[in-house]
Design a protein around this motif. Structure first.
Motif, PDB file in Angstrom:
ATOM      1  N   LYS A  25       0.846  -1.211   0.000  1.00  0.00           N
ATOM      2  CA  LYS A  25       0.000   0.000   0.000  1.00  0.00           C
ATOM      3  C   LYS A  25       0.877   1.254   0.000  1.00  0.00           C
ATOM      4  O   LYS A  25       0.615   2.213  -0.739  1.00  0.00           O
ATOM      5  N   ALA A  26       1.942   1.235   0.801  1.00  0.00           N
ATOM      6  CA  ALA A  26       2.857   2.386   0.877  1.00  0.00           C
ATOM      7  C   ALA A  26       3.467   2.672  -0.491  1.00  0.00           C
ATOM      8  O   ALA A  26       3.606   3.829  -0.893  1.00  0.00           O
ATOM      9  N   THR A  27       3.798   1.600  -1.225  1.00  0.00           N
ATOM     10  CA  THR A  27       4.411   1.766  -2.550  1.00  0.00           C
ATOM     11  C   THR A  27       3.457   2.469  -3.508  1.00  0.00           C
ATOM     12  O   THR A  27       3.852   3.340  -4.266  1.00  0.00           O
ATOM     13  N   LYS A  28       2.168   2.102  -3.440  1.00  0.00           N
ATOM     14  CA  LYS A  28       1.172   2.749  -4.306  1.00  0.00           C
ATOM     15  C   LYS A  28       1.114   4.253  -4.032  1.00  0.00           C
ATOM     16  O   LYS A  28       1.075   5.072  -4.948  1.00  0.00           O
ATOM     17  N   LEU A  29       1.091   4.607  -2.737  1.00  0.00           N
ATOM     18  CA  LEU A  29       1.044   6.032  -2.366  1.00  0.00           C
ATOM     19  C   LEU A  29       2.308   6.742  -2.831  1.00  0.00           C
ATOM     20  O   LEU A  29       2.269   7.891  -3.259  1.00  0.00           O
TER      21      LEU A  29
END
Length: 235
Positions: free
Chosen positions: A224-228
């Motif tokens: 999820k952090a990578t998407k952001l």
């Protein structure tokens, strides 16, 4: 209170009033979270005679409002929700259009839960480059969200903004796409001052002392952090 350390001074924050509301932002731009977004420019009032969602004409009764996330212009009905927007450092929930409010609500879960999971850390076998040797390390996100910190016999700090790709490794894939489980990840990142890409592989530790469930939820949070992170860069 005594003098602040260099790190604390760099991470110091200040309260800023913008047209959109109060924001708590880092004193130094270099200390910004890599997941942050800049405030958008507002569509000028004179370019906006009608609601950009339902096309209602603005007049004395139907007032215009700007969405704090996209900067577009809406009537009250289409822009009535006030939703937290931590990626822009707002102190209080701010007015957003229905589409943006939905995105911000999904991100709230990341800030409320997954960010804490990343900061608490998990244990992985870490392999650097193509070396066959792996080392058991605790991996966590630093409190200022800017570094991936790895601790074992060795110590590494990878700056989040230097990470170019993150690939989550899974197992248990079925043709219907059910029941996959995250078991590791491969990171590629740049070393500051060099154009060379380094690679690091993380594998969830299988032994009983390491909680596999914790590793899986840490990897899900990292996904999820990578998407952001990619969104912040595309801005």
């Amino acid at each position: 209170r005594g003098k602040m350390s260099g790190c604390e001074a760099r991470d110091a924050k200040k309260l800023v009033r913008s047209p959109s509301g109060l924001r708590m932002v880092p004193e130094h731009r270099s200390a910004r979270s890599p997941f942050g977004l800049d405030e958008p420019p507002w569509v000028p009032d004179k370019e906006c005679p009608r609601c950009m969602q339902c096309d209602t004409k603005f007049d004395f009764i139907t007032r215009k409002h700007h969405c704090r996330r996209c900067g577009k212009c809406f009537c009250d009905k289409c822009c009535s929700k006030k939703v937290p927007l931590p990626r822009m450092c707002f102190v209080d929930p701010v007015r957003q259009c229905a589409e943006c409010a939905l995105i911000s609500q999904k991100e709230t879960e990341f800030y409320d839960k997954q960010l804490k999971v990343l900061m608490n850390g998990a244990t992985f076998f870490v392999t650097l480059g193509t070396s066959g040797k792996s080392e058991l390390m605790v991996c966590r996100l630093s409190n200022n969200q800017r570094y991936l910190v790895l601790d074992g016999d060795s110590h590494y700090e990878i700056e989040i903004i230097q990470i170019s790709t993150v690939q989550i490794l899974t197992e248990g894939f079925t043709p219907g796409g059910g029941n996959t489980r995250a078991i590791g990840m491969v990171l590629q990142y740049k070393v500051p001052g060099s154009e060379e890409l380094m690679q690091m592989k993380f594998t969830a530790a299988e032994d009983l002392s390491c909680n596999k469930k914790l590793s899986a939820s840490w990897l899900a949070a990292m996904h999820k952090a990578t998407k952001l992170l990619y969104e912040s860069r595309d801005q």
